[in-house]
Design a protein around this motif. Sequence first.
Motif, PDB file in Angstrom:
ATOM      1  N   ASP A  87       0.692  -1.228   0.024  1.00  0.00           N
ATOM      2  CA  ASP A  87      -0.093  -0.113   0.033  1.00  0.00           C
ATOM      3  C   ASP A  87       0.783   1.040  -0.047  1.00  0.00           C
ATOM      4  O   ASP A  87       0.654   2.242  -0.827  1.00  0.00           O
ATOM      5  N   ARG A  88       1.979   1.255   0.799  1.00  0.00           N
ATOM      6  CA  ARG A  88       2.781   2.443   1.057  1.00  0.00           C
ATOM      7  C   ARG A  88       3.574   2.618  -0.412  1.00  0.00           C
ATOM      8  O   ARG A  88       3.628   3.824  -0.964  1.00  0.00           O
ATOM      9  N   ARG A  89       3.796   1.691  -1.192  1.00  0.00           N
ATOM     10  CA  ARG A  89       4.480   1.707  -2.196  1.00  0.00           C
ATOM     11  C   ARG A  89       3.389   2.352  -3.438  1.00  0.00           C
ATOM     12  O   ARG A  89       3.982   3.378  -4.188  1.00  0.00           O
ATOM     13  N   VAL A  90       2.191   1.865  -3.506  1.00  0.00           N
ATOM     14  CA  VAL A  90       1.310   2.621  -4.405  1.00  0.00           C
ATOM     15  C   VAL A  90       1.055   4.006  -3.920  1.00  0.00           C
ATOM     16  O   VAL A  90       0.885   5.125  -5.012  1.00  0.00           O
ATOM     17  N   MET A  91       0.936   4.482  -2.679  1.00  0.00           N
ATOM     18  CA  MET A  91       0.649   5.721  -2.215  1.00  0.00           C
ATOM     19  C   MET A  91       1.960   6.823  -2.652  1.00  0.00           C
ATOM     20  O   MET A  91       1.590   7.914  -2.983  1.00  0.00           O
ATOM     21  N   GLU A  94       2.117   6.747  -6.645  1.00  0.00           N
ATOM     22  CA  GLU A  94       0.935   6.857  -7.208  1.00  0.00           C
ATOM     23  C   GLU A  94       0.678   6.284  -8.465  1.00  0.00           C
ATOM     24  O   GLU A  94       0.156   6.761  -9.394  1.00  0.00           O
ATOM     25  N   LYS A  95       1.075   5.123  -8.449  1.00  0.00           N
ATOM     26  CA  LYS A  95       1.247   4.040  -9.770  1.00  0.00           C
ATOM     27  C   LYS A  95       0.557   2.800  -9.115  1.00  0.00           C
ATOM     28  O   LYS A  95       0.599   2.356  -8.086  1.00  0.00           O
ATOM     29  N   ALA A  96      -0.312   2.117 -10.051  1.00  0.00           N
ATOM     30  CA  ALA A  96      -0.912   1.015  -9.731  1.00  0.00           C
ATOM     31  C   ALA A  96       0.106   0.029  -9.635  1.00  0.00           C
ATOM     32  O   ALA A  96       1.031  -0.200 -10.384  1.00  0.00           O
ATOM     33  N   ASN A  97      -0.373  -1.024  -8.743  1.00  0.00           N
ATOM     34  CA  ASN A  97       0.562  -2.208  -8.728  1.00  0.00           C
ATOM     35  C   ASN A  97      -0.457  -3.578  -8.727  1.00  0.00           C
ATOM     36  O   ASN A  97      -1.365  -3.614  -8.045  1.00  0.00           O
ATOM     37  N   ASN A  98       0.063  -4.648  -9.043  1.00  0.00           N
ATOM     38  CA  ASN A  98      -0.733  -6.046  -9.525  1.00  0.00           C
ATOM     39  C   ASN A  98       0.117  -7.061  -8.551  1.00  0.00           C
ATOM     40  O   ASN A  98       1.396  -7.324  -8.892  1.00  0.00           O
ATOM     41  N   VAL A 112      -5.344 -12.397  -8.136  1.00  0.00           N
ATOM     42  CA  VAL A 112      -4.613 -10.959  -8.644  1.00  0.00           C
ATOM     43  C   VAL A 112      -5.126  -9.942  -7.821  1.00  0.00           C
ATOM     44  O   VAL A 112      -6.335  -9.741  -7.855  1.00  0.00           O
ATOM     45  N   VAL A 113      -4.392  -9.331  -7.039  1.00  0.00           N
ATOM     46  CA  VAL A 113      -4.804  -8.019  -6.355  1.00  0.00           C
ATOM     47  C   VAL A 113      -4.408  -6.994  -7.231  1.00  0.00           C
ATOM     48  O   VAL A 113      -2.935  -6.637  -7.374  1.00  0.00           O
ATOM     49  N   ASN A 114      -5.288  -5.926  -7.411  1.00  0.00           N
ATOM     50  CA  ASN A 114      -4.849  -4.855  -8.036  1.00  0.00           C
ATOM     51  C   ASN A 114      -5.122  -3.602  -7.022  1.00  0.00           C
ATOM     52  O   ASN A 114      -6.064  -3.487  -6.351  1.00  0.00           O
ATOM     53  N   LYS A 115      -3.982  -2.938  -6.833  1.00  0.00           N
ATOM     54  CA  LYS A 115      -4.103  -1.932  -5.889  1.00  0.00           C
ATOM     55  C   LYS A 115      -3.569  -0.537  -6.779  1.00  0.00           C
ATOM     56  O   LYS A 115      -2.783  -0.289  -7.391  1.00  0.00           O
ATOM     57  N   LEU A 116      -4.877   0.494  -6.568  1.00  0.00           N
ATOM     58  CA  LEU A 116      -4.697   1.668  -7.171  1.00  0.00           C
ATOM     59  C   LEU A 116      -4.404   2.849  -6.438  1.00  0.00           C
ATOM     60  O   LEU A 116      -5.026   2.915  -5.283  1.00  0.00           O
ATOM     61  N   PRO A 117      -3.907   4.145  -6.719  1.00  0.00           N
ATOM     62  CA  PRO A 117      -3.976   5.246  -5.788  1.00  0.00           C
ATOM     63  C   PRO A 117      -5.424   5.813  -5.777  1.00  0.00           C
ATOM     64  O   PRO A 117      -5.936   5.881  -6.743  1.00  0.00           O
ATOM     65  N   PHE A 118      -5.998   6.172  -4.708  1.00  0.00           N
ATOM     66  CA  PHE A 118      -7.068   6.626  -4.536  1.00  0.00           C
ATOM     67  C   PHE A 118      -7.212   8.172  -4.120  1.00  0.00           C
ATOM     68  O   PHE A 118      -6.422   8.477  -3.023  1.00  0.00           O
ATOM     69  N   LYS A 119      -7.639   8.950  -4.793  1.00  0.00           N
ATOM     70  CA  LYS A 119      -7.336  10.335  -4.830  1.00  0.00           C
ATOM     71  C   LYS A 119      -8.835  11.360  -4.751  1.00  0.00           C
ATOM     72  O   LYS A 119      -9.935  10.869  -4.915  1.00  0.00           O
ATOM     73  N   VAL A 128      -5.858   4.106  -0.820  1.00  0.00           N
ATOM     74  CA  VAL A 128      -5.589   3.045  -1.873  1.00  0.00           C
ATOM     75  C   VAL A 128      -7.033   2.298  -2.189  1.00  0.00           C
ATOM     76  O   VAL A 128      -7.865   1.813  -1.220  1.00  0.00           O
ATOM     77  N   LEU A 129      -7.137   2.129  -3.395  1.00  0.00           N
ATOM     78  CA  LEU A 129      -8.496   1.143  -3.857  1.00  0.00           C
ATOM     79  C   LEU A 129      -7.944   0.006  -4.372  1.00  0.00           C
ATOM     80  O   LEU A 129      -7.110  -0.168  -5.104  1.00  0.00           O
TER      81      LEU A 129
END
Length: 242
Positions: A87-91, A94-98, A112-119, A128-129
């Motif tokens: 989560d920290r890396r995504v925030m 500000e890039k999505a991570n799979n 497969v877990v998709n993590k996106l920055p939530f703005k 994070v979404l």
Amino acid sequence: MMNAAVSGSDDLIPEITLNQEMIKLLDHLPDPYCIKNRESRIIYANEPMAREVFNVKSTKELIGKLDCEIDSALEEFDNPREFVKQDRRVMSTEKANNILENHPYAIDYPIVVNKLPFKDMDDKCVGVLVYTKKLEVYTLNDYVKGHMPGSLLLNKPDDFFTEKECEVMFFRLQGMKSKQVAKRLNLAENTVHNYMQKLYNKSGTTHIDDFRAFCEQRHYHRYLPKRFLQTDHIEFDTPSLR
């Protein structure tokens, strides 16, 4: 990318207020979804996230908690704090991570877990979404024979190592000898030795244990090279104990 209203100052964890339209939308989606704040605490989760991913009865058991605080079999394996690091890396970027999550004793199938920055409305990242999908068309059992983390990255952490180098290190980090790696990758054993020497030189190490520590620091021990995602039905060698 979704937006939300946020209250609070920059010195505090922003309070995220989700509008009812967004909640109704996520509530009716069949796939698991959740939203976390900047502290990585879950502020929203739909029922599929509670039942299918964490195997708990209600979303109430998730709200306000870190992943590692949830009473779930999923948190008993690998390093539960790794989810917070993701989560920290995504925030921060500000890039999505799979991420491929492979926990056969907790979940009946890989996801497969998709993590996106939530703005927020000002385009500021406030959390994070997270949404997940069942992995139904890949096989890993032919590749993962040694010890591997339960969370595998599907995106290369950075460009420090080439994809081919990652393929060699993938097996070496599992404890395979150069001869075994050569057979897996259809390479000459001397070629594998040459790759490993190049990897040692790039990382400034001289031994596999030091190299493993280097890879763990940069998250390469969790990277699953693209070559190893093959179309087939996936099955676990180990049955679920739920």
